[in-house]
Design a protein around this motif. Structure first.
Motif, short mmCIF file in Angstrom:
data_model
loop_
_atom_site.label_atom_id
_atom_site.label_comp_id
_atom_site.label_asym_id
_atom_site.label_seq_id
_atom_site.Cartn_x
_atom_site.Cartn_y
_atom_site.Cartn_z
N LYS A 137 0.40 -1.06 0.20
CA LYS A 137 0.15 0.11 -0.23
C LYS A 137 0.71 1.36 -0.30
CE LYS A 137 -2.40 -1.85 4.07
NZ LYS A 137 -3.19 -2.07 5.01
N GLY A 138 0.02 2.16 -0.86
CA GLY A 138 0.72 3.80 -0.48
C GLY A 138 1.49 3.88 1.11
N SER A 139 2.75 4.16 1.67
CA SER A 139 2.25 3.89 2.99
C SER A 139 2.88 5.91 2.97
CB SER A 139 3.31 3.71 3.83
OG SER A 139 2.46 2.01 2.83
N ILE A 140 2.85 5.40 4.60
CA ILE A 140 3.59 6.97 5.35
C ILE A 140 5.12 6.63 6.11
CG2 ILE A 140 2.97 8.70 7.29
CD1 ILE A 140 0.07 8.58 6.69
N PHE A 141 5.88 7.39 6.25
CA PHE A 141 7.07 6.85 6.26
C PHE A 141 7.70 7.97 7.43
CE2 PHE A 141 7.13 5.22 2.06
CZ PHE A 141 7.33 3.57 1.98
N LYS B 40 -6.21 5.43 3.90
CA LYS B 40 -5.54 3.98 3.35
C LYS B 40 -4.43 3.80 3.92
CE LYS B 40 -10.06 2.09 1.18
NZ LYS B 40 -10.60 0.83 0.46
N ALA B 41 -4.05 4.28 3.75
CA ALA B 41 -2.11 4.18 4.18
C ALA B 41 -1.58 3.65 5.56
CB ALA B 41 -1.67 5.16 4.02
N ALA B 42 -0.47 2.95 5.60
CA ALA B 42 -0.16 2.36 6.72
C ALA B 42 0.65 3.23 6.95
CB ALA B 42 0.44 0.98 6.50
N VAL B 43 1.33 3.23 8.50
CA VAL B 43 2.82 4.20 8.08
C VAL B 43 4.10 2.88 8.39
CG1 VAL B 43 3.93 5.25 10.32
CG2 VAL B 43 1.41 6.06 9.93
N VAL B 44 4.94 3.05 7.99
CA VAL B 44 6.14 2.63 8.07
C VAL B 44 7.31 3.28 8.64
CG1 VAL B 44 7.60 1.08 6.30
CG2 VAL B 44 5.07 1.47 5.90
N VAL B 45 7.77 2.64 9.82
CA VAL B 45 8.79 3.21 10.41
C VAL B 45 9.84 3.19 10.00
CG1 VAL B 45 9.31 3.99 12.90
CG2 VAL B 45 7.23 3.97 12.65
N VAL C 207 0.42 -0.51 11.55
CA VAL C 207 2.14 0.36 12.10
C VAL C 207 2.88 -1.11 12.02
CG1 VAL C 207 3.33 1.58 13.10
CG2 VAL C 207 1.41 2.25 13.42
N ALA C 208 4.06 -0.66 10.93
CA ALA C 208 5.29 -1.55 10.28
C ALA C 208 6.40 -1.01 10.80
CB ALA C 208 4.80 -2.03 8.78
N ILE C 209 7.01 -1.54 11.07
CA ILE C 209 8.96 -1.12 11.22
C ILE C 209 9.75 -1.81 9.99
CG2 ILE C 209 11.14 -1.20 12.18
CD1 ILE C 209 9.18 -1.74 15.28
#
Length: 134
Positions: free
Chosen positions: A58-62, A96-101, A127-129
């Motif tokens: 998915k399109g993510s928020i980094f 629908k964006a996920a957050v990727v840390v 939320v993913a790492i």
């Protein structure tokens, strides 16, 4: 014998630049639109390696956490107190964006947990790492 002279009117030859300008404008529009969809964290981090790492579809928020525990989002250094608002703003743009840390392997675990907590408080369930695949 009388020599004929050409008429004194000289036509200047010119190249039509309209097609080239159209092409350049199309390229410019393409790159502006493409740049609008790319949201990066703003810094490079030395991510840890994991055998179970997989790409995010998915399109993510980094959100990046540097080795000296600085937090970056959308190429901008942010304080932990502003992070929740920034994520909420980006979430409104892409619901629908996920957050990727993207945390550096030398970053403190406490900062990583705070970033993940702020992302969840902003309403992001996924939320993913980020890790580098081995």
């Amino acid at each position: 014998m009388k020599l004929r002279r050409r008429s004194e009117t000289h036509e200047e030859s010119a190249m039509d630049l309209a097609p080239m300008l159209d092409f350049v404008m199309n390229l410019l529009i393409f790159f502006i639109i493409a740049a609008a969809f790319v949201h990066e964290s703003g810094i490079r981090v030395n991510r840890p390696a994991a055998k179970t790492a997989k790409p995010e579809d998915k399109g993510s928020i980094f959100v990046a956490v540097s080795a000296n525990n600085e937090i970056w989002i959308d190429r901008e250094h942010v304080d932990i107190r502003r992070l929740r608002g920034e994520i909420e703003r980006m979430k409104r743009e892409r619901p629908k964006a996920a957050v990727v840390v993207q945390a550096d392997r030398d970053a403190r675990a406490g900062v990583l947990v705070e970033v993940m907590d702020q992302a969840r408080l902003a309403g992001v369930a996924d939320v993913a790492i980020a890790a580098t695949p081995q």
